[in-house]
Write a protein that holds these residues in place. Sequence first.
Motif, PDB file in Angstrom:
ATOM      1  N   TYR A  75       0.828  -1.097  -0.078  1.00 39.32           N
ATOM      2  CA  TYR A  75      -0.082  -0.084  -0.171  1.00 39.32           C
ATOM      3  C   TYR A  75       0.913   1.170   0.165  1.00 39.32           C
ATOM      4  N   TYR A  76       0.311   2.257  -0.384  1.00 44.55           N
ATOM      5  CA  TYR A  76       0.978   3.643  -0.366  1.00 44.55           C
ATOM      6  C   TYR A  76       0.680   4.297   0.989  1.00 44.55           C
ATOM      7  N   PRO A  77       1.222   5.056   1.850  1.00 43.16           N
ATOM      8  CA  PRO A  77       0.888   5.551   2.977  1.00 43.16           C
ATOM      9  C   PRO A  77       0.208   7.031   2.669  1.00 43.16           C
ATOM     10  N   TRP A  78       0.255   7.424   1.413  1.00 49.65           N
ATOM     11  CA  TRP A  78      -0.256   8.876   1.013  1.00 49.65           C
ATOM     12  C   TRP A  78      -1.661   8.743   0.581  1.00 49.65           C
ATOM     13  N   MET A  79      -2.182   7.374   0.446  1.00 46.31           N
ATOM     14  CA  MET A  79      -3.328   7.102  -0.177  1.00 46.31           C
ATOM     15  C   MET A  79      -4.367   6.762   1.059  1.00 46.31           C
ATOM     16  N   LYS A  80      -5.702   7.355   1.102  1.00 48.90           N
ATOM     17  CA  LYS A  80      -6.599   7.073   2.215  1.00 48.90           C
ATOM     18  C   LYS A  80      -6.871   5.799   2.687  1.00 48.90           C
ATOM     19  N   GLU A  81      -6.853   5.092   1.745  1.00 43.24           N
ATOM     20  CA  GLU A  81      -7.473   3.845   1.812  1.00 43.24           C
ATOM     21  C   GLU A  81      -6.443   2.638   1.286  1.00 43.24           C
ATOM     22  N   LYS A  82      -6.006   1.666   2.119  1.00 47.13           N
ATOM     23  CA  LYS A  82      -5.098   0.682   1.697  1.00 47.13           C
ATOM     24  C   LYS A  82      -5.530  -0.185   0.875  1.00 47.13           C
ATOM     25  N   GLY A  83      -4.641  -0.686  -0.214  1.00 48.25           N
ATOM     26  CA  GLY A  83      -5.001  -1.497  -1.261  1.00 48.25           C
ATOM     27  C   GLY A  83      -5.505  -0.760  -2.448  1.00 48.25           C
ATOM     28  N   VAL A  84      -5.390   0.563  -2.475  1.00 44.58           N
ATOM     29  CA  VAL A  84      -5.849   1.513  -3.480  1.00 44.58           C
ATOM     30  C   VAL A  84      -4.987   2.401  -3.826  1.00 44.58           C
ATOM     31  N   THR A  85      -4.755   2.434  -5.307  1.00 41.22           N
ATOM     32  CA  THR A  85      -3.772   3.508  -5.766  1.00 41.22           C
ATOM     33  C   THR A  85      -4.068   4.151  -7.206  1.00 41.22           C
ATOM     34  N   ILE A  86      -3.623   5.171  -7.397  1.00 36.78           N
ATOM     35  CA  ILE A  86      -3.911   5.884  -8.861  1.00 36.78           C
ATOM     36  C   ILE A  86      -2.514   5.710  -9.747  1.00 36.78           C
ATOM     37  N   SER A  87      -2.591   5.170 -10.894  1.00 37.46           N
ATOM     38  CA  SER A  87      -1.653   4.916 -11.757  1.00 37.46           C
ATOM     39  C   SER A  87      -2.078   5.204 -13.143  1.00 37.46           C
ATOM     40  N   CYS A  88      -1.156   5.607 -14.148  1.00 39.97           N
ATOM     41  CA  CYS A  88      -1.402   5.980 -15.378  1.00 39.97           C
ATOM     42  C   CYS A  88      -0.510   5.770 -16.483  1.00 39.97           C
ATOM     43  N   SER A  89      -0.867   5.768 -17.567  1.00 43.93           N
ATOM     44  CA  SER A  89      -0.053   5.430 -18.895  1.00 43.93           C
ATOM     45  C   SER A  89       1.073   6.467 -18.850  1.00 43.93           C
ATOM     46  N   THR A  90       2.199   6.359 -19.515  1.00 39.57           N
ATOM     47  CA  THR A  90       2.980   7.144 -19.867  1.00 39.57           C
ATOM     48  C   THR A  90       3.002   8.122 -21.153  1.00 39.57           C
ATOM     49  N   ASP A  91       1.944   7.792 -21.899  1.00 42.19           N
ATOM     50  CA  ASP A  91       1.722   8.295 -23.149  1.00 42.19           C
ATOM     51  C   ASP A  91       1.798   9.973 -23.005  1.00 42.19           C
ATOM     52  N   GLY A  92       2.865  10.375 -23.458  1.00 40.97           N
ATOM     53  CA  GLY A  92       2.813  12.107 -23.335  1.00 40.97           C
ATOM     54  C   GLY A  92       1.930  12.797 -24.119  1.00 40.97           C
ATOM     55  N   ARG A  93       1.096  11.924 -24.954  1.00 41.45           N
ATOM     56  CA  ARG A  93       0.076  12.689 -25.798  1.00 41.45           C
ATOM     57  C   ARG A  93      -0.967  12.653 -25.394  1.00 41.45           C
ATOM     58  N   ARG A  94      -1.329  11.382 -24.895  1.00 39.92           N
ATOM     59  CA  ARG A  94      -2.981  11.156 -24.587  1.00 39.92           C
ATOM     60  C   ARG A  94      -3.018  10.388 -23.302  1.00 39.92           C
ATOM     61  N   PRO A  95      -2.564  10.502 -22.055  1.00 34.74           N
ATOM     62  CA  PRO A  95      -2.252   9.602 -21.013  1.00 34.74           C
ATOM     63  C   PRO A  95      -3.681   9.149 -20.375  1.00 34.74           C
ATOM     64  N   VAL A  96      -3.780   7.935 -19.790  1.00 33.41           N
ATOM     65  CA  VAL A  96      -4.853   7.310 -19.359  1.00 33.41           C
ATOM     66  C   VAL A  96      -4.587   7.207 -17.906  1.00 33.41           C
TER      67      VAL A  96
END
Length: 105
Positions: A75-96
């Motif tokens: 888990y990431y300590p900066w996230m409010k809920e354990k077991g949840v995070t945000i991640s994204c594609s590294t597409d510099g034109r149209r990230p998701v």
Amino acid sequence: MAKVKITVVKKVNNKDLYGENPPAAFDENRLTPECDRFDLGQEFVVDSHNCPPGFCNWAFADIQRDLVHVLYGGYYPWMKEKGVTISCSTDGRRPVVFELERIED
């Protein structure tokens, strides 16, 4: 065994990133303003670190480190809920942007 639900939470439009002056010219006949591989709210569930059917291989390679971390109980300590995070594609034109959520059976 735990699983991870991957949810598409944001598709960034290249006009939002760069306005009318991108750092390199895009061929608008070949590149849509937003990634056309995913729909907002689309969900995928994985129980391993393998790319699920229908998921973009490039985007999966970008989020795989975070996915494996969450899948195996990290888990990431900066996230409010354990077991949840945000991640994204590294597409510099149209990230998701994806939400990764560990789910127990």
